[in-house]
Design a protein around this motif. Sequence first.
Motif, mmCIF file in Angstrom:
data_model
loop_
_atom_site.group_PDB
_atom_site.id
_atom_site.type_symbol
_atom_site.label_atom_id
_atom_site.label_comp_id
_atom_site.label_asym_id
_atom_site.label_seq_id
_atom_site.Cartn_x
_atom_site.Cartn_y
_atom_site.Cartn_z
ATOM 1 N N VAL A 55 63.231 16.589 15.119
ATOM 2 C CA VAL A 55 63.724 17.020 16.430
ATOM 3 C C VAL A 55 62.731 16.634 17.516
ATOM 4 N N ALA A 56 61.450 16.881 17.254
ATOM 5 C CA ALA A 56 60.413 16.594 18.248
ATOM 6 C C ALA A 56 60.366 15.111 18.592
ATOM 7 N N ILE A 57 60.445 14.262 17.584
ATOM 8 C CA ILE A 57 60.385 12.809 17.817
ATOM 9 C C ILE A 57 61.604 12.336 18.596
ATOM 10 N N LEU A 58 62.806 12.764 18.153
ATOM 11 C CA LEU A 58 64.036 12.328 18.803
ATOM 12 C C LEU A 58 64.138 12.870 20.222
ATOM 13 N N ALA A 59 63.795 14.140 20.404
ATOM 14 C CA ALA A 59 63.868 14.757 21.728
ATOM 15 C C ALA A 59 62.927 14.064 22.706
ATOM 16 N N CYS A 60 61.745 13.697 22.225
ATOM 17 C CA CYS A 60 60.776 12.992 23.075
ATOM 18 C C CYS A 60 61.343 11.641 23.522
ATOM 19 N N LEU A 61 61.975 10.922 22.600
ATOM 20 C CA LEU A 61 62.577 9.627 22.929
ATOM 21 C C LEU A 61 63.715 9.780 23.934
ATOM 22 N N VAL A 62 64.545 10.807 23.723
ATOM 23 C CA VAL A 62 65.686 11.023 24.617
ATOM 24 C C VAL A 62 65.200 11.427 26.009
ATOM 25 N N LYS A 63 64.148 12.261 26.057
ATOM 26 C CA LYS A 63 63.583 12.656 27.360
ATOM 27 C C LYS A 63 63.088 11.438 28.125
ATOM 28 N N THR A 64 62.421 10.532 27.427
ATOM 29 C CA THR A 64 61.923 9.306 28.054
ATOM 30 C C THR A 64 63.093 8.468 28.577
ATOM 31 N N ALA A 65 64.149 8.377 27.780
ATOM 32 C CA ALA A 65 65.335 7.618 28.192
ATOM 33 C C ALA A 65 65.982 8.248 29.419
#
Length: 203
Positions: A19-29
């Motif tokens: 969750v942490a990895i995916l959420a970080c990527l989505v936030k950047t996007a």
Amino acid sequence: MGIIDQVKVLHSEGLFSNVAILACLVKTACEQNPELLTPSEKYQLQVYYADALFEQQEYKKAELLYRRALQLKKVLLKSKVKGGSHSHSSSQQQSSADGLPSELDVKFRIYECNYHLKSYREAIAVLESIPAKQRKPNVNMALAKLYQHFGMERSATTGFKEVLKQCPLALEAVLGLLSLGVKGTEVAALTINSLPNASNLEW
């Protein structure tokens, strides 16, 4: 299935590092494309990301994200109020109704972060920001224990009693009241005597 739904599945399955990895990527996007998520989806993402960090014991980072989530929630509320939707008090409790994490649950998570960080004054402040009528037993229990820690005996007593009004067999609250010098008969009136068929119980 949308990206938020994917994050939610990972979250519900307890795959918090994912969750942490995916959420970080989505936030950047989202920073590059603000229209990628709706305001409610951004709120959900923030809470799920914060939950993931909390489970990884990154309490300071988690607290910051929870507080940002509350700011996003306020923006959502303003847009709903303008649309004639509903009041702030009802929105604090709203969760399953619109599928979003409730404001009350987020505030309790902020308390938990502060408790782990030993920031007890901040922990009290965030719990006290929840209106008394909306406090669940876990909130009243947490407040009562913090009040007792700081020697605020009257407030602690009130908190423990509130817990027993909703959960008469919450024995930690019973022990808390007894340790504060409340008479056994008074405690019994809040616990065993308040139960149906109490006279048939033998302890």
